[in-house]
Design an enzyme around this catalytic site. Structure first.
Site, PDB file in Angstrom:
ATOM      1  CB  THR A  22      -1.047  -0.058   1.148  1.00  0.00           C
ATOM      2  OG1 THR A  22      -2.067   0.879   0.886  1.00  0.00           O
ATOM      3  CG2 THR A  22      -0.457   0.199   2.504  1.00  0.00           C
ATOM      4  CB  CYS A  28      -5.015   5.497   5.990  1.00  0.00           C
ATOM      5  SG  CYS A  28      -6.090   6.574   5.030  1.00  0.00           S
ATOM      6  CG  HIS A  45      -4.988   1.955   2.919  1.00  0.00           C
ATOM      7  ND1 HIS A  45      -4.272   2.398   1.838  1.00  0.00           N
ATOM      8  CD2 HIS A  45      -5.189   3.050   3.682  1.00  0.00           C
ATOM      9  CE1 HIS A  45      -4.048   3.695   1.949  1.00  0.00           C
ATOM     10  NE2 HIS A  45      -4.607   4.112   3.061  1.00  0.00           N
TER      11      HIS A  45
END
Lengths: 160, 203
Positions: A22, A28, A45
């Site tokens: 990711t 996040c 995520h």
């Protein structure tokens, strides 16, 4: 080798060989789950801590609580056993700081806390984390050994 | 009542574009005065994106950018993000300080960039305030030099509370010789869209 990109409010699982990555995690949180016996890895995520605080919560991968449940289900359906799964956390930064009452800016910290709470409830052990700070992270979860590579701009690269 | 981003009509989009046009027009003028050079701007775009596409804005999630972020509040609330590439940021401070070396950005440069962002955003917000009659107050700037994905996650999360899409009004700036290009994003809180559109007689 399979490389699967996990976007914002997204999750994926893979059985070795393969990597889950990711890019550009800010506030996040990346939740990495790994079962070393079956070499099954999962990465979520998440953007927000709690699906129950929000009316529009149809996207389960967006919230820490629901994303972890789904990730676990997906890993179990590939043959993982919950008791062999461990977790690693990364992200949850506060990219900008303001003197406002608006707690949305502390969302990174809240995302980390909510992820930990949910993992604790499920009895999944968190073996390492690289969270907080004010910088972004790119993470790569290697399904062959469970290593989580964390890359940053100006704050080094490490494996946790 | 929040706004349903999926069901905006073309009239509303035109009004949002016009808001961007007026706001960033003023910001461009302020920038031109500050650096004493000609500044061009694009026609503002209203972008409605899925989360997964958000990080592709500004050159991909890992592209390092300079982001200057503001919060505004009052009768309506939201955020403004002024984003520029590292190269543009360096060129901009070189123009400001009237020098031509290409060294790394130091603290003084970052402070100057914050101030540029401050003037741009304040002129943007002031023109919106004049246009709509809404009282708006802008925060001090906060600056971050980091991955585009990480910086854009901040507004994305704010939209995440309401739905699965992100809406922003984007204008591109260009200094005459192309040394400095930047993007200015106006990101109203979802509840404030109605307030703003209402004041302009659209909804």
């Amino acid at each position: 080798m399979k490389i699967i990109k996990v976007g914002m409010a997204d999750l994926a699982v893979v059985k070795s060989p393969g990597k889950l990555i990711t890019l550009g995690l800010g506030s996040c949180v990346g939740i990495a789950l790994y079962d070393k016996r079956t070499k099954i890895a999962g990465l979520a995520h998440i953007m927000l801590p709690n699906s129950k605080e929000i009316k529009n919560n149809s996207n389960k991968a967006k919230f820490a609580d629901t994303a972890i449940e789904i990730l676990l289900e997906k890993m179990e359906s590939l043959g993982s056993n919950k008791w062999n799964i461990v977790a690693k956390l990364s992200g949850g930064a506060q990219m900008f700081s303001f003197n406002t009452k608006n707690d949305i800016l502390k969302i990174g910290e809240r995302n980390v806390l909510a992820s930990k709470k949910k993992l604790n409830q499920l009895g999944i052990k968190i073996i390492s984390e690289d969270t907080g700070g004010n910088y972004g992270r790119t993470i790569e979860l290697d399904s062959s050994n469970g290593d989580l590579l964390v890359k940053t701009i100006g704050h080094g690269t490490k494996v946790i | 009542m929040g706004l349903d981003i999926d069901n905006l009509n073309s009239n509303m989009i035109d009004v949002l574009k016009e808001l961007g046009n007026i706001g960033s027009g003023n910001a461009a003028t302020a920038l031109a005065k500050m650096i004493n050079k000609k500044v061009d701007m694009s026609v503002p775009q209203v972008k409605i994106l899925d989360y997964k596409d958000v990080s592709d804005v500004l050159g991909g999630p890992e592209n390092v950018i300079v982001g200057i972020y503001f919060h505004f509040e009052g009768d309506a609330a939201g955020n403004i993000l002024f984003a520029l590439s590292q190269k543009s940021a360096k060129n901009l401070v070189n123009i400001l300080f009237n020098r031509d070396n290409g060294k790394q950005l130091d603290e003084m440069d970052i402070s100057a960039l914050s101030e540029v962002g401050n003037i741009l955003s304040a002129s943007y917000i002031n023109s919106l305030s004049t246009l709509t009659g809404l009282k708006l107050k802008i925060s001090v700037p906060s600056i971050s030099i980091d991955m585009a994905g990480a910086i854009l996650s901040v507004p994305a999360i704010q939209f995440g509370v309401m739905g699965d899409k992100v809406l922003f009004i984007e204008t591109e700036f260009q200094e005459g010789k192309n040394q400095v290009t930047g993007d200015l994003f106006l990101i109203p809180d979802i509840d404030s869209f109605n307030t703003i559109l209402n004041k302009l007689g659209v909804v």
